[in-house]
Design an enzyme around this catalytic site. Structure first.
Site, PDB file in Angstrom:
ATOM      1  N   CYS A   3      -5.678 -21.954  -5.336  1.00 33.48           N
ATOM      2  CA  CYS A   3      -6.475 -23.143  -4.591  1.00 33.48           C
ATOM      3  C   CYS A   3      -7.000 -22.597  -3.378  1.00 33.48           C
ATOM      4  O   CYS A   3      -6.010 -22.567  -2.429  1.00 33.48           O
ATOM      5  CB  CYS A   3      -5.466 -24.318  -4.333  1.00 33.48           C
ATOM      6  SG  CYS A   3      -4.834 -25.106  -6.068  1.00 33.48           S
ATOM      7  N   THR A  37       7.739   1.831  15.296  1.00 35.58           N
ATOM      8  CA  THR A  37       9.203   2.161  15.364  1.00 35.58           C
ATOM      9  C   THR A  37       9.655   1.622  14.002  1.00 35.58           C
ATOM     10  O   THR A  37       9.155   0.404  13.646  1.00 35.58           O
ATOM     11  CB  THR A  37       9.702   1.129  16.512  1.00 35.58           C
ATOM     12  OG1 THR A  37       9.156   1.874  17.646  1.00 35.58           O
ATOM     13  CG2 THR A  37      11.040   1.386  16.330  1.00 35.58           C
ATOM     14  N   ASN A  66       0.794  -9.278 -11.729  1.00 33.53           N
ATOM     15  CA  ASN A  66       1.730 -10.075 -11.217  1.00 33.53           C
ATOM     16  C   ASN A  66       1.380 -11.682 -11.640  1.00 33.53           C
ATOM     17  O   ASN A  66       2.276 -12.601 -11.634  1.00 33.53           O
ATOM     18  CB  ASN A  66       1.576 -10.485  -9.649  1.00 33.53           C
ATOM     19  CG  ASN A  66       0.183 -10.305  -9.147  1.00 33.53           C
ATOM     20  OD1 ASN A  66      -0.574  -9.370  -9.561  1.00 33.53           O
ATOM     21  ND2 ASN A  66      -0.360 -11.582  -8.528  1.00 33.53           N
ATOM     22  N   ALA A  99       3.795  -4.136   0.247  1.00 35.62           N
ATOM     23  CA  ALA A  99       3.240  -3.471  -0.563  1.00 35.62           C
ATOM     24  C   ALA A  99       1.489  -3.672  -0.224  1.00 35.62           C
ATOM     25  O   ALA A  99       0.703  -2.822  -0.667  1.00 35.62           O
ATOM     26  CB  ALA A  99       3.254  -4.037  -1.951  1.00 35.62           C
ATOM     27  N   THR A 100       1.403  -4.801   0.779  1.00 35.22           N
ATOM     28  CA  THR A 100      -0.255  -4.804   1.045  1.00 35.22           C
ATOM     29  C   THR A 100      -0.662  -3.694   1.857  1.00 35.22           C
ATOM     30  O   THR A 100      -1.477  -3.110   1.653  1.00 35.22           O
ATOM     31  CB  THR A 100      -0.539  -6.085   1.763  1.00 35.22           C
ATOM     32  OG1 THR A 100       0.049  -7.409   0.768  1.00 35.22           O
ATOM     33  CG2 THR A 100      -1.925  -6.338   2.183  1.00 35.22           C
ATOM     34  N   HIS A 147      10.367  -7.535  -0.978  1.00 36.23           N
ATOM     35  CA  HIS A 147      10.751  -8.765  -1.234  1.00 36.23           C
ATOM     36  C   HIS A 147      10.369  -9.310  -2.545  1.00 36.23           C
ATOM     37  O   HIS A 147      10.739 -10.597  -3.058  1.00 36.23           O
ATOM     38  CB  HIS A 147      10.039  -9.957  -0.103  1.00 36.23           C
ATOM     39  CG  HIS A 147       8.703 -10.139  -0.336  1.00 36.23           C
ATOM     40  ND1 HIS A 147       8.015 -11.270  -1.331  1.00 36.23           N
ATOM     41  CD2 HIS A 147       7.496  -9.286  -0.340  1.00 36.23           C
ATOM     42  CE1 HIS A 147       6.794 -11.026  -1.282  1.00 36.23           C
ATOM     43  NE2 HIS A 147       6.328  -9.900  -0.569  1.00 36.23           N
ATOM     44  N   GLN A 199       5.069  -5.130  -8.547  1.00 35.24           N
ATOM     45  CA  GLN A 199       6.051  -6.127  -9.709  1.00 35.24           C
ATOM     46  C   GLN A 199       6.721  -5.323 -10.714  1.00 35.24           C
ATOM     47  O   GLN A 199       7.228  -6.182 -11.750  1.00 35.24           O
ATOM     48  CB  GLN A 199       4.803  -6.892 -10.393  1.00 35.24           C
ATOM     49  CG  GLN A 199       4.344  -7.983  -9.487  1.00 35.24           C
ATOM     50  CD  GLN A 199       5.205  -9.220  -9.230  1.00 35.24           C
ATOM     51  OE1 GLN A 199       6.199  -9.215  -9.738  1.00 35.24           O
ATOM     52  NE2 GLN A 199       4.469 -10.110  -8.379  1.00 35.24           N
ATOM     53  N   SER A 244       7.304  -3.059  -2.592  1.00 31.67           N
ATOM     54  CA  SER A 244       7.611  -4.184  -1.549  1.00 31.67           C
ATOM     55  C   SER A 244       9.102  -4.129  -1.817  1.00 31.67           C
ATOM     56  O   SER A 244       9.716  -4.174  -2.835  1.00 31.67           O
ATOM     57  CB  SER A 244       6.650  -5.061  -2.224  1.00 31.67           C
ATOM     58  OG  SER A 244       7.056  -6.481  -1.405  1.00 31.67           O
TER      59      SER A 244
END
Ligand code: PLP
Length: 382
Positions: free
Chosen positions: A326, A241, A153, A75-76, A203, A181, A201
């Protein structure tokens, strides 16, 4: 050491075993390992057939035409291709997005700003949602693109994509939606929502990492500039590919997501109820984001008088994510939570709990009991 309970499905999901099994068929010498672009022999033809089958499966989940699906690395990349591709070659373009988007959209739009593109950054209400009116008010004569996420998200709240899309279609402005999401968590139907570009995405939907897709509407025809050149794969929009095993796996994952959608939503809704009712004995708990317009699996909570860092340290048996990202030395509070109007202190008290396909009632009970214990202990030593 016992593994902690996984409550971070919004960060990534495990690959469904049925998907992993599918994926393995496209790797080894006795499998379909050919290059899908090889036109001269059966190895290539079989691989191409697998890729096209997966294209139908991914298109199927969002009610698209398979020819509208462009494979990407995730998705990025889809967000980058959609946003940079829509702006490319346009004179004096203006883009509208929001401050609570995923970094893949935020950073792409910031980069465009550096290139001299005008960007309007919308701020959502305290429920985390951007309204149709806000978007309409931000439009200018030179607005070429609006980019908004369907499900946030960190908060799990839903944007009214159908209403915003209808308005933008009327105004002739391209609409990109990050649905990473949303797919597999709620109904995503491009025949009911007028969107032009939509990021997916693998994953986040029990497929493998490193594979994604961009939906590019054919009617009315949407043109975007390619960002990766070389070979002209994917109708010139994205060269490289095609990773047959990743694609076949994403196809299988999206097919499973479609088949199980209603049942999974109901299951997650009941886990949510169970988890939240397990926290009822605790006061000073705030649910962040819309309680009405949301997906069931993502729950963002703030606990009065307890900062998220200490809470996470106490919750070693739960794998959760802090609202605070963080960044090495500095602990910056979540820009999403600040975006919905929380002050630094409130944002530092938020944790995201996200449930998924393999979550159980026992895990929800265990998580709630742990939270009650640790929050009570932390509050008593204040
Ligand atoms: C995970 C996520 C992404 C990034 O997807 P990748 O496939 O990991 O690149 C983009 N947008 C949203 C909303 C996400 O949740």
């Amino acid at each position: 050491m016992k593994k902690p309970v996984y409550l971070d499905y919004a960060a990534t999901t495990p690959v469904d075993p049925a998907v992993a099994e599918e994926m393995f068929k496209y790797l080894t010498p006795d499998g379909v390992f050919g290059n899908p672009a090889s036109r001269s022999h059966a190895f290539g033809w079989q691989a191409e057939a697998a890729v096209e089958g997966a294209r139908r499966q991914v298109a199927g989940l969002i009610h698209a035409d398979p020819r509208e699906i462009v494979w990407t690395s995730g998705a990025t990349e889809s967000d980058n291709l959609a946003i940079k591709g829509a702006v490319a070659g346009r004179e004096n373009p203006h883009v509208v997005t929001s401050v609570v988007e995923h970094k893949a959209v935020l950073d792409t739009c910031k980069w465009l700003e550096g290139q001299g593109v005008d960007v309007t950054w919308l701020k959502p209400g305290t429920d985390g949602r951007i309204s149709r009116q806000q978007v309409e008010d931000a439009l200018r004569d030179n607005t070429v693109l609006v980019s908004l996420m369907m499900v946030n998200n960190e908060l799990g709240c839903l944007t009214d994509i159908a209403a915003i899309g209808a308005m933008l279609r009327e105004r002739g402005v391209l609409f990109h939606v990050d649905a990473a999401q949303a797919a597999g968590k709620t109904e995503v139907d491009v025949t009911a929502m007028p969107v032009d570009l939509l990021s997916l995405s693998g994953h986040k939907v029990y497929g493998p990492k490193g594979i994604g897709a961009l939906y590019v509407r054919r009617s009315p025809d949407v043109r975007i500039g390619s960002q990766i050149h070389g070979g002209g794969h994917e109708r010139g929009m994205r060269s490289g590919t095609l990773p047959t095993h990743q694609i076949a796996a994403m196809g299988k994952a999206f097919e499973l997501a479609g088949e199980g959608l209603e049942q999974e939503m109901a299951m997650l809704e009941s886990l949510r109820e169970r988890f939240l009712s397990g926290l009822e004995s605790l006061d000073g708990v705030t649910l962040n984001g819309s309680t009405e317009h949301r997906v069931p699996g993502i729950i963002n909570l703030s606990f009065d008088g307890v900062d998220a860092e200490s809470l996470m340290l106490g919750l070693r048996e739960l794998a959760v994510s802090s609202g605070s990202a963080c960044a090495s030395a500095t602990i910056e509070p979540s820009f999403v939570l600040k975006g919905i109007g929380l002050d630094d202190e409130q944002a530092h008290r938020a944790l995201r709990f996200s449930f998924g396909r393999f979550s159980t009632a026992e895990e929800a009970d265990f998580a709630a009991a742990q939270i009650v214990d640790v929050v009570t202990r932390l509050r008593s030593v204040r």
